[in-house]
Design a protein around this motif. Sequence first.
Motif, PDB file in Angstrom:
ATOM      1  N   LEU A  44       0.837  -1.208   0.000  1.00 47.35           N
ATOM      2  CA  LEU A  44       0.000   0.000   0.000  1.00 47.35           C
ATOM      3  C   LEU A  44       0.872   1.258   0.000  1.00 47.35           C
ATOM      4  CD1 LEU A  44      -2.944   1.131   0.333  1.00 47.35           C
ATOM      5  CD2 LEU A  44      -2.477   1.182   2.786  1.00 47.35           C
ATOM      6  N   GLN A  45       0.532   2.188  -0.892  1.00 43.80           N
ATOM      7  CA  GLN A  45       1.223   3.481  -0.915  1.00 43.80           C
ATOM      8  C   GLN A  45       0.189   4.590  -1.052  1.00 43.80           C
ATOM      9  OE1 GLN A  45       4.382   3.656  -3.781  1.00 43.80           O
ATOM     10  NE2 GLN A  45       5.477   1.956  -2.814  1.00 43.80           N
ATOM     11  N   VAL A  46       0.391   5.645  -0.265  1.00 45.63           N
ATOM     12  CA  VAL A  46      -0.540   6.776  -0.318  1.00 45.63           C
ATOM     13  C   VAL A  46       0.263   8.074  -0.364  1.00 45.63           C
ATOM     14  CG1 VAL A  46      -2.539   7.893   0.760  1.00 45.63           C
ATOM     15  CG2 VAL A  46      -2.114   5.467   1.180  1.00 45.63           C
ATOM     16  N   GLU A  47      -0.184   8.999  -1.209  1.00 51.46           N
ATOM     17  CA  GLU A  47       0.501  10.295  -1.328  1.00 51.46           C
ATOM     18  C   GLU A  47      -0.459  11.453  -1.123  1.00 51.46           C
ATOM     19  OE1 GLU A  47       3.772   9.160  -4.784  1.00 51.46           O
ATOM     20  OE2 GLU A  47       2.364  10.814  -5.107  1.00 51.46           O
ATOM     21  N   TYR A  48       0.077  12.524  -0.577  1.00 49.51           N
ATOM     22  CA  TYR A  48      -0.626  13.805  -0.579  1.00 49.51           C
ATOM     23  C   TYR A  48       0.230  14.771  -1.391  1.00 49.51           C
ATOM     24  CZ  TYR A  48      -3.218  12.119   3.532  1.00 49.51           C
ATOM     25  OH  TYR A  48      -4.002  11.410   4.398  1.00 49.51           O
ATOM     26  N   SER A  77       3.649  10.475  15.635  1.00 52.12           N
ATOM     27  CA  SER A  77       2.648  11.150  14.821  1.00 52.12           C
ATOM     28  C   SER A  77       3.300  11.633  13.536  1.00 52.12           C
ATOM     29  CB  SER A  77       1.971  12.281  15.592  1.00 52.12           C
ATOM     30  OG  SER A  77       2.927  13.132  16.115  1.00 52.12           O
ATOM     31  N   GLY A  78       2.530  11.544  12.471  1.00 46.19           N
ATOM     32  CA  GLY A  78       3.051  11.882  11.162  1.00 46.19           C
ATOM     33  C   GLY A  78       3.672  10.700  10.442  1.00 46.19           C
ATOM     34  N   SER A  79       3.702   9.533  11.087  1.00 44.73           N
ATOM     35  CA  SER A  79       4.339   8.383  10.452  1.00 44.73           C
ATOM     36  C   SER A  79       3.415   7.706   9.441  1.00 44.73           C
ATOM     37  CB  SER A  79       4.823   7.385  11.502  1.00 44.73           C
ATOM     38  OG  SER A  79       3.749   6.944  12.300  1.00 44.73           O
ATOM     39  N   GLY A  80       2.158   8.116   9.376  1.00 47.25           N
ATOM     40  CA  GLY A  80       1.271   7.588   8.342  1.00 47.25           C
ATOM     41  C   GLY A  80       0.226   6.609   8.837  1.00 47.25           C
ATOM     42  N   LYS A  81       0.078   6.471  10.135  1.00 44.30           N
ATOM     43  CA  LYS A  81      -0.866   5.499  10.692  1.00 44.30           C
ATOM     44  C   LYS A  81      -2.307   5.810  10.282  1.00 44.30           C
ATOM     45  CE  LYS A  81       0.204   6.442  14.962  1.00 44.30           C
ATOM     46  NZ  LYS A  81       1.063   7.616  14.729  1.00 44.30           N
ATOM     47  N   SER A  82      -2.715   7.054  10.498  1.00 42.58           N
ATOM     48  CA  SER A  82      -4.103   7.413  10.184  1.00 42.58           C
ATOM     49  C   SER A  82      -4.358   7.326   8.690  1.00 42.58           C
ATOM     50  CB  SER A  82      -4.419   8.831  10.664  1.00 42.58           C
ATOM     51  OG  SER A  82      -4.328   8.892  12.060  1.00 42.58           O
ATOM     52  N   THR A  83      -3.388   7.757   7.898  1.00 38.75           N
ATOM     53  CA  THR A  83      -3.545   7.690   6.446  1.00 38.75           C
ATOM     54  C   THR A  83      -3.722   6.239   6.016  1.00 38.75           C
ATOM     55  OG1 THR A  83      -2.182   9.659   6.192  1.00 38.75           O
ATOM     56  CG2 THR A  83      -2.466   8.277   4.243  1.00 38.75           C
ATOM     57  N   ALA A  84      -2.904   5.355   6.539  1.00 42.93           N
ATOM     58  CA  ALA A  84      -3.019   3.936   6.196  1.00 42.93           C
ATOM     59  C   ALA A  84      -4.383   3.402   6.622  1.00 42.93           C
ATOM     60  CB  ALA A  84      -1.887   3.147   6.860  1.00 42.93           C
ATOM     61  N   VAL A  92      -9.289   7.771   1.883  1.00 40.69           N
ATOM     62  CA  VAL A  92      -8.317   8.859   1.758  1.00 40.69           C
ATOM     63  C   VAL A  92      -8.977   9.969   0.957  1.00 40.69           C
ATOM     64  CG1 VAL A  92      -6.079   9.557   0.856  1.00 40.69           C
ATOM     65  CG2 VAL A  92      -6.372   7.283   1.810  1.00 40.69           C
ATOM     66  N   ARG A  93      -8.968  11.165   1.519  1.00 40.50           N
ATOM     67  CA  ARG A  93      -9.680  12.249   0.835  1.00 40.50           C
ATOM     68  C   ARG A  93      -8.793  12.906  -0.207  1.00 40.50           C
ATOM     69  NH1 ARG A  93     -11.803  12.866   5.820  1.00 40.50           N
ATOM     70  NH2 ARG A  93     -13.792  11.793   5.871  1.00 40.50           N
ATOM     71  N   PRO A  94      -9.337  13.206  -1.379  1.00 38.47           N
ATOM     72  CA  PRO A  94      -8.567  13.975  -2.345  1.00 38.47           C
ATOM     73  C   PRO A  94      -8.169  15.296  -1.705  1.00 38.47           C
ATOM     74  CG  PRO A  94     -10.713  13.300  -3.250  1.00 38.47           C
ATOM     75  CD  PRO A  94     -10.706  12.941  -1.814  1.00 38.47           C
ATOM     76  N   SER A 114     -16.119   0.796  -6.356  1.00 37.05           N
ATOM     77  CA  SER A 114     -16.669   2.150  -6.497  1.00 37.05           C
ATOM     78  C   SER A 114     -17.035   2.686  -5.115  1.00 37.05           C
ATOM     79  CB  SER A 114     -17.929   2.115  -7.351  1.00 37.05           C
ATOM     80  OG  SER A 114     -18.971   1.505  -6.614  1.00 37.05           O
ATOM     81  N   ASP A 115     -17.251   3.966  -5.062  1.00 41.12           N
ATOM     82  CA  ASP A 115     -17.637   4.595  -3.807  1.00 41.12           C
ATOM     83  C   ASP A 115     -18.911   3.983  -3.240  1.00 41.12           C
ATOM     84  OD1 ASP A 115     -15.697   6.287  -3.079  1.00 41.12           O
ATOM     85  OD2 ASP A 115     -16.929   8.115  -3.218  1.00 41.12           O
TER      86      ASP A 115
END
Lengths: 342, 340
Positions: A44-48, A77-84, A92-94, A114-115
């Motif tokens: 899994l990879q997520v970007e902002y 905090s900031g390590s990506g836990k909530s995002t994951a 994940v919100r645009p 789909s949503d």
Amino acid sequence: MADPTPAPTPPEGTPPEGTPPDPPIAVPHTARPPGEVLLEVDGLQVEYPGEGDPIRAVRTFDLVIRERELVGLVGESGSGKSTAALALMGLVRPPGRVTAGHVRLRGQDLLGRSDAQLRGVRGREIGLITQDARAALNPLVRIGDQVANVVRAHARVDGTTARRRAVEALRAVGIPDPERRVRAYPHELSGGMAQRVLIAIATVHDPVLLIADEPTTGLDVTVQAQFLDTLQRRVQATDAAVLFVTHDLGIVAQYCDRVAVMLQGEIVEQADVRTIFSAPSHPYTRELVGLARDRDVPERRRRDRSMPSSQAEVAETPRSSAEAAEARSTRRAGGRLARTEP
Amino acid sequence: MTPVLELDGLVKEFPMGRRGGVVHAVNGVSLAIAPGETLGVVGESGSGKSTLGRMALRLLEPTQGRIRFEGQDITRLGGGALRAWRARAQVVFQDPRDALSPRMDVRTLIEEPLRLHTDLDATARLERVVQLLRSVRLDEGYLTRSPRRLSGGEAQRVAIARALATDPTFLVLDEPTSSLDLHVRRSILTLLDTLQQERGLTYLLISHDLHMVAAHADQVAVMYLGRIVETGPAREVFEHPEHPYTQALLSATLSADPTVRPSRILLQGEIPSPIDLPPGCLFASRCPIALDACRTAPPEDRSVGPGHSAACIRIDDRTNRLRTARPAAPRAAALMEASI
Ligand SMILES: Nc1ncnc2c1ncn2[C@@H]1O[C@H](COP(=O)(O)OP(=O)(O)O)[C@@H](O)[C@H]1O
Ligand SMILES: Nc1ncnc2c1ncn2[C@@H]1O[C@H](COP(=O)(O)OP(=O)(O)O)[C@@H](O)[C@H]1O
Ligand SMILES: [Mg+2]
Ligand SMILES: [Mg+2]
């Protein structure tokens, strides 16, 4: 009415009255080891989008959760836990986006859906308790209606039944006087109460997977203990599982089966709970475990300060020193003094 | 010595709007904090800790009761006198981002109280801002930063610098580290301890983290539904808890060691609603040893040691100890280990 005559002082070493010895450890027949794979996350990879380069909030994330498992996800905090955690539910919100990876719930791919399809999964199969309870609740809707709406979203029940189930769900998470509190708006609740409402919403449909992002931060430890015990029992009884994002290593140590440690978007270490605490391999994990260990022993004993690590240890601490005996007799004297006062 | 803060029978009721009724948030709290000391207030969320802290700072009007600050009754202080007094008592909140407007930079944020409360000119103010940043272990590089570009720990340091700008003698610390990481938490607490010693500050430390209060408070007050159920020297209260609620609270703290088998007091029953408080002991509905008498009238404080008191009638014949038990369902993994 209380007996006015002071009770005789028990001899030293005898436990005070009303303190029977601990009952033997009861191993409940209901507890079973982890079962089938429930959730599988690969690459899994997520970007902002960032000011320059995108923020790669989640970079390396592979995780398997089995039935009846409580898996802790820790990291600064900031390590990506909530995002994951959000990504697992397609939340994940645009402008944030999942750039790679697969998430499968019982073999079914979630990220490709789909949503509308995901909405069916959320709340029913996967429950989410987000970190910021207040932000997750609609400020304009009474809390009872918010719970009832979730009930009706996945169950064909009439309004009265939904409202009744809402009251029960709120009661189950320790909201006092739920019949009355259903009428409250989120801003009328303390943070901990708002958190309980969110817990009620996330668990009202008995989801097979509960993703809980720091769900107990605002709860009193006695309520937290009740909540965690309930969660653990529910997981056992319904073959569900929990991904528990937390920075409380006490919760991890006492309730989780397995732990994943995140650092800067990566899971840097993953192991069963005993191994994480007894033989942490990553330097960050070692630091974390070290900090949590000495949390149990206060770093500074200025003047008269100290606290043992747990009540169990209080009971086991021998109180044989003259100082402790003196403190005790002073307290008794104080107690008697109080009784002779009008 | 005159206490820095004395609260006497403080009550706060929040009206509930058109439908009538009130939330009984604080129900008769009296306490005193000696100069240079830290009083820790622990209790679950909703027990009235923040409401108490806000009343102590005159940010919220008490429904009843009196507040004395350094011997002076400030309950009815208003207008210019209240504004002037505000320089002496400040607050640090849980989430520094709540306290720091994202539209200002760090310099403006720390300067704001100086503009309000001092007649320092611009140069002197800047000098003071830099001093304050240094005292919270940040350098000039932060002056032009937006709070958005600060980590949680840095933002909390800025919030502390801002609170210290007017050189107060008293700080309310309302869950000051609850939103921070373990190692950041440690450094903020160390900073607060150091500042206390350097400046002789008096703290009202509000927290639900018992470990933190145990390590950083001299005195502790345990709150339950707006009442103090037990109070005393921190060490005494934590080592010899007398009130059943304090015993349950302490027994529910979780050891960060998976080999320590939890053993604790299991509570059942509902927490009463602060809208509809029962007539007797507020803990009776969850107390495993409650008697009928507990439900009729609120228990008075019993002295159980020097400066240590608890409000439980079962203290009288020393039947106030609760028994501990192991929680019902151990981890599946623990079970596997046990069966090996
Ligand atoms: N909505 C967002 N927009 C931009 N960046 C974000 C957003 N949410 C999180 N981030 C960034 O992604 C990274 C991971 O954040 P998060 O998942 O919240 O971590 P954690 O839950 O471990 O504290 C951080 O660098 C954070 O600043
Ligand atoms: N502005 C308000 N209006 C109505 N009720 C409130 C308000 N502020 C707090 N309360 C209620 O007062 C009680 C105490 O809240 P609070 O002081 O925030 O507790 P704590 O800080 O211990 O969590 C809670 O029941 C809360 O819902
Ligand atoms: Mg987070
Ligand atoms: Mg509060």
